[in-house]
Design a protein around this motif. Structure first.
Motif, mmCIF file in Angstrom:
data_model
loop_
_atom_site.group_PDB
_atom_site.id
_atom_site.type_symbol
_atom_site.label_atom_id
_atom_site.label_comp_id
_atom_site.label_asym_id
_atom_site.label_seq_id
_atom_site.Cartn_x
_atom_site.Cartn_y
_atom_site.Cartn_z
ATOM 1 N N THR A 15 5.874 14.177 1.305
ATOM 2 C CA THR A 15 5.203 12.960 1.746
ATOM 3 C C THR A 15 4.182 13.256 2.844
ATOM 4 O OG1 THR A 15 6.955 12.508 3.341
ATOM 5 C CG2 THR A 15 7.159 11.503 1.164
ATOM 6 N N ALA A 16 3.150 12.443 2.898
ATOM 7 C CA ALA A 16 2.129 12.596 3.927
ATOM 8 C C ALA A 16 2.702 12.202 5.285
ATOM 9 C CB ALA A 16 0.922 11.724 3.597
ATOM 10 N N ARG A 17 2.225 12.868 6.337
ATOM 11 C CA ARG A 17 2.654 12.513 7.687
ATOM 12 C C ARG A 17 2.345 11.039 7.937
ATOM 13 N NH1 ARG A 17 0.082 13.256 12.697
ATOM 14 N NH2 ARG A 17 -1.584 14.445 11.708
ATOM 15 N N PRO A 18 3.317 10.268 8.468
ATOM 16 C CA PRO A 18 3.153 8.807 8.554
ATOM 17 C C PRO A 18 1.882 8.341 9.247
ATOM 18 C CG PRO A 18 5.401 9.426 9.056
ATOM 19 C CD PRO A 18 4.638 10.708 8.942
ATOM 20 N N ASP A 19 1.448 9.074 10.295
ATOM 21 C CA ASP A 19 0.241 8.666 11.011
ATOM 22 C C ASP A 19 -0.951 9.568 10.705
ATOM 23 O OD1 ASP A 19 1.180 10.915 12.247
ATOM 24 O OD2 ASP A 19 0.937 10.166 14.291
ATOM 25 N N GLY A 20 -0.854 10.341 9.616
ATOM 26 C CA GLY A 20 -1.945 11.234 9.237
ATOM 27 C C GLY A 20 -3.038 10.529 8.455
ATOM 28 N N PHE A 21 -4.176 11.186 8.346
ATOM 29 C CA PHE A 21 -5.320 10.581 7.651
ATOM 30 C C PHE A 21 -5.065 10.391 6.158
ATOM 31 C CE2 PHE A 21 -9.695 10.201 6.110
ATOM 32 C CZ PHE A 21 -10.186 9.276 7.023
ATOM 33 N N PRO A 22 -4.429 11.361 5.451
ATOM 34 C CA PRO A 22 -4.119 11.115 4.036
ATOM 35 C C PRO A 22 -3.245 9.890 3.832
ATOM 36 C CG PRO A 22 -3.923 13.452 4.528
ATOM 37 C CD PRO A 22 -4.105 12.761 5.836
ATOM 38 N N ALA A 23 -2.293 9.670 4.749
ATOM 39 C CA ALA A 23 -1.457 8.469 4.648
ATOM 40 C C ALA A 23 -2.296 7.212 4.818
ATOM 41 C CB ALA A 23 -0.338 8.520 5.695
ATOM 42 N N SER A 24 -3.260 7.253 5.728
ATOM 43 C CA SER A 24 -4.152 6.105 5.914
ATOM 44 C C SER A 24 -4.909 5.786 4.630
ATOM 45 C CB SER A 24 -5.140 6.378 7.053
ATOM 46 O OG SER A 24 -4.484 6.461 8.304
ATOM 47 N N ILE A 25 -5.355 6.815 3.937
ATOM 48 C CA ILE A 25 -6.090 6.616 2.683
ATOM 49 C C ILE A 25 -5.186 5.991 1.621
ATOM 50 C CG2 ILE A 25 -7.271 7.774 0.776
ATOM 51 C CD1 ILE A 25 -8.250 9.850 2.820
ATOM 52 N N MET A 26 -3.971 6.541 1.475
ATOM 53 C CA MET A 26 -3.065 6.010 0.448
ATOM 54 C C MET A 26 -2.607 4.593 0.769
ATOM 55 S SD MET A 26 -0.828 9.341 -0.753
ATOM 56 C CE MET A 26 -0.453 9.980 0.877
ATOM 57 N N LEU A 27 -2.350 4.308 2.035
ATOM 58 C CA LEU A 27 -2.002 2.940 2.421
ATOM 59 C C LEU A 27 -3.169 1.991 2.159
ATOM 60 C CD1 LEU A 27 -0.104 3.586 5.778
ATOM 61 C CD2 LEU A 27 0.868 2.642 3.665
ATOM 62 N N SER A 28 -4.372 2.477 2.344
ATOM 63 C CA SER A 28 -5.556 1.653 2.082
ATOM 64 C C SER A 28 -5.689 1.328 0.603
ATOM 65 C CB SER A 28 -6.814 2.373 2.575
ATOM 66 O OG SER A 28 -6.763 2.568 3.970
ATOM 67 N N PHE A 29 -5.424 2.291 -0.262
ATOM 68 C CA PHE A 29 -5.462 2.035 -1.698
ATOM 69 C C PHE A 29 -4.378 1.035 -2.092
ATOM 70 C CE2 PHE A 29 -8.441 5.413 -2.218
ATOM 71 C CZ PHE A 29 -8.984 5.266 -3.486
ATOM 72 N N LEU A 30 -3.198 1.187 -1.489
ATOM 73 C CA LEU A 30 -2.103 0.268 -1.799
ATOM 74 C C LEU A 30 -2.462 -1.161 -1.415
ATOM 75 C CD1 LEU A 30 0.864 0.048 -2.777
ATOM 76 C CD2 LEU A 30 1.549 0.359 -0.384
ATOM 77 N N ALA A 31 -3.002 -1.345 -0.221
ATOM 78 C CA ALA A 31 -3.371 -2.686 0.229
ATOM 79 C C ALA A 31 -4.551 -3.244 -0.559
ATOM 80 C CB ALA A 31 -3.706 -2.655 1.724
ATOM 81 N N THR A 32 -5.493 -2.377 -0.917
ATOM 82 C CA THR A 32 -6.677 -2.824 -1.644
ATOM 83 C C THR A 32 -6.343 -3.241 -3.070
ATOM 84 O OG1 THR A 32 -8.096 -1.389 -0.321
ATOM 85 C CG2 THR A 32 -8.989 -2.154 -2.414
ATOM 86 N N ALA A 33 -5.350 -2.590 -3.687
ATOM 87 C CA ALA A 33 -5.010 -2.891 -5.079
ATOM 88 C C ALA A 33 -4.674 -4.359 -5.282
ATOM 89 C CB ALA A 33 -3.832 -2.018 -5.526
ATOM 90 N N GLY A 34 -4.036 -4.965 -4.300
ATOM 91 C CA GLY A 34 -3.656 -6.365 -4.448
ATOM 92 C C GLY A 34 -4.800 -7.331 -4.295
ATOM 93 N N LEU A 35 -5.943 -6.841 -3.809
ATOM 94 C CA LEU A 35 -7.044 -7.764 -3.523
ATOM 95 C C LEU A 35 -8.405 -7.158 -3.881
ATOM 96 C CD1 LEU A 35 -6.837 -10.629 -2.242
ATOM 97 C CD2 LEU A 35 -7.726 -9.632 -0.150
ATOM 98 N N PHE A 36 -8.425 -6.176 -4.769
ATOM 99 C CA PHE A 36 -9.691 -5.519 -5.083
ATOM 100 C C PHE A 36 -10.680 -6.474 -5.753
ATOM 101 C CE2 PHE A 36 -12.221 -2.406 -7.744
ATOM 102 C CZ PHE A 36 -12.965 -1.942 -6.664
ATOM 103 N N TYR A 37 -10.151 -7.496 -6.434
ATOM 104 C CA TYR A 37 -11.054 -8.440 -7.087
ATOM 105 C C TYR A 37 -11.948 -9.160 -6.083
ATOM 106 C CZ TYR A 37 -7.317 -11.637 -5.699
ATOM 107 O OH TYR A 37 -6.376 -12.331 -4.983
ATOM 108 N N VAL A 38 -11.501 -9.266 -4.830
ATOM 109 C CA VAL A 38 -12.343 -9.890 -3.810
ATOM 110 C C VAL A 38 -13.582 -9.044 -3.564
ATOM 111 C CG1 VAL A 38 -12.472 -10.541 -1.376
ATOM 112 C CG2 VAL A 38 -10.434 -11.101 -2.708
ATOM 113 N N ASN A 39 -13.430 -7.732 -3.585
ATOM 114 C CA ASN A 39 -14.555 -6.840 -3.332
ATOM 115 C C ASN A 39 -15.565 -6.821 -4.461
ATOM 116 O OD1 ASN A 39 -11.919 -5.344 -2.010
ATOM 117 N ND2 ASN A 39 -13.692 -5.376 -0.669
#
Length: 395
Positions: A15-39
């Motif tokens: 797993t990616a380090r919780p506060d690492g940059f790769p984790a930030s990217i994956m969390l961003s994809f997860l959050a964006t997936a639920g609302l990508f239609y807005v973009n």
């Protein structure tokens, strides 16, 4: 320290380090997936009008139903994020989003689409609320929300540039396929995220929720999102109405969205180094100026500049507002509440904009309404920002 843990942390997955940059990217994809239609909302609204022959008002209602559903889903998340395991819930939501998006390809009735996209919104909103709560538990909240907006703007720019050109040929299928593919990508990243348990303590000083700045922050998020989204949902139609060519409009909007990556980029690099108040003050001023420039959209360069300016500030301002909201609760509930309020604003904007256009106010009236909303948002944004800067808390 490496951004990937040296030993598997869960079920054999590194797993990616919780506060690492790769984790930030994956969390961003997860959050964006639920609302990508807005973009890609502008492409969706235009596609529903040009691909299915729906009216501007009906297309706006479908978009609004999608986001109102997301608001309801995000509200549900507020009550569940502290105690419900977030990963299994995210898997269920992502699979549901993929199924609904693929099913939407075959629907041509506006009435049926409203109901189906409402269900999609509820599912996506629940996912976003859970994702925001998890982001609030990470060690780099401002940076992660900056990455989140960076991902949304970058891929959203590609979507609004490409998808409107495909609709006249393939109908609405490319729109919903793009959404399904994004959810599939987020699903593939999910196993590599850490556990992110709730924090033991609040992220603000003095141990209690400061309700006045919290409520003002939530109000600022609602108004800011409603004003911006009401205009963005019809930004392709606006450009065409002012006499611009469709290909230029979609190209300009896509390029402007990529230029707008500078907004969340500032948040990623600067964070809270200079405090939030100065950045938000400058950002809201530029937002008002850029929105006013849409009145000159008959000139191609003005249309491009207006999109670039408002895109840059939208990304920066929202990243800071979401990070501000996350500071009020260690378990991520206020971050989930911010997700609810954000979706409510995003839904209310297209809904109100559609009614304004149906009432005959035209796109000039729509621009003026957005300016009024943004001016009000400026006031309720800056006061809590100044207070949180004085607290010098670390969210």
């Amino acid at each position: 320290m490496s951004d990937v843990q040296t030993a598997p942390a869960r079920e054999g997955f590194p797993t990616a380090r919780p506060d690492g940059f790769p984790a930030s990217i994956m969390l961003s994809f997860l959050a964006t997936a639920g609302l990508f239609y807005v973009n890609i909302m502008a492409a969706i609204v235009d596609g529903l009008v040009s691909g299915l022959g729906l009216s501007d008002s009906a297309a706006g209602d479908i978009g609004a139903a999608n986001i109102y559903g997301a608001a309801f889903g995000a509200l549900i998340a507020v009550f569940f994020v502290k105690n419900v395991p977030w990963r299994p819930l995210a898997v269920i939501c992502l699979l549901g989003l993929i199924a609904i998006d693929l099913g939407s390809i075959f629907i041509t009735s506006a009435e049926v689409l409203i109901l189906v996209r409402l269900a999609h919104g509820i599912t996506g909103g629940l996912l976003v609320g859970v994702s925001y709560a998890v982001i609030a538990r990470s060690g780099k909240v401002d940076r992660t929300f900056g990455v989140l907006l960076f991902v949304q703007f970058g891929l959203g720019g590609l979507g609004v540039m490409v998808l409107p050109r495909l609709v006249p040929i393939y109908g609405t299928a490319p729109l919903f396929l793009a959404l399904a593919l994004f959810s599939a990508a987020a699903l593939a990243m999910l196993p590599f995220l850490d556990r992110y348990p709730p924090k033991k303590k609040l992220a603000i000083k003095h141990g209690g929720v400061a309700w006045t700045p919290l409520l003002m922050t939530l109000a600022a998020i609602f108004i800011f999102q409603a004003a911006n989204m009401g205009l963005l949902a019809y930004i392709i139609r606006l450009g065409i109405d002012y006499g611009l060519e469709r290909n230029y409009v979609s190209t300009a909007l896509g390029l402007a969205t990529w230029v707008a990556l500078a907004g969340p980029g500032v948040v990623i690099v600067v964070g809270k180094k200079y405090g939030r108040f100065p950045v938000l003050f400058a950002g809201m001023g530029l937002t008002l100026a850029g929105t006013a420039m849409f009145h000159l959209s008959a000139h191609p360069a003005a249309y491009m500049l207006a999109n670039c300016g408002t895109g840059i500030t939208w990304g920066a301002v929202m990243a800071y507002l979401l990070a501000m909201a996350s500071q009020f609760d260690g378990a991520g509930r206020t971050a989930a509440a911010a997700g609810f309020v954000s979706k409510l604003g995003l839904a209310s904007g297209p809904f109100a904009a559609g009614k304004l256009l149906a009432a005959g106010y035209g796109f000039s009236g729509l621009i003026n309404a957005a300016l009024i909303g943004l001016a009000l948002s400026t006031i309720v944004t800056l006061l809590p920002a100044r207070r949180l800067d004085r607290e010098k808390t670390d969210g």
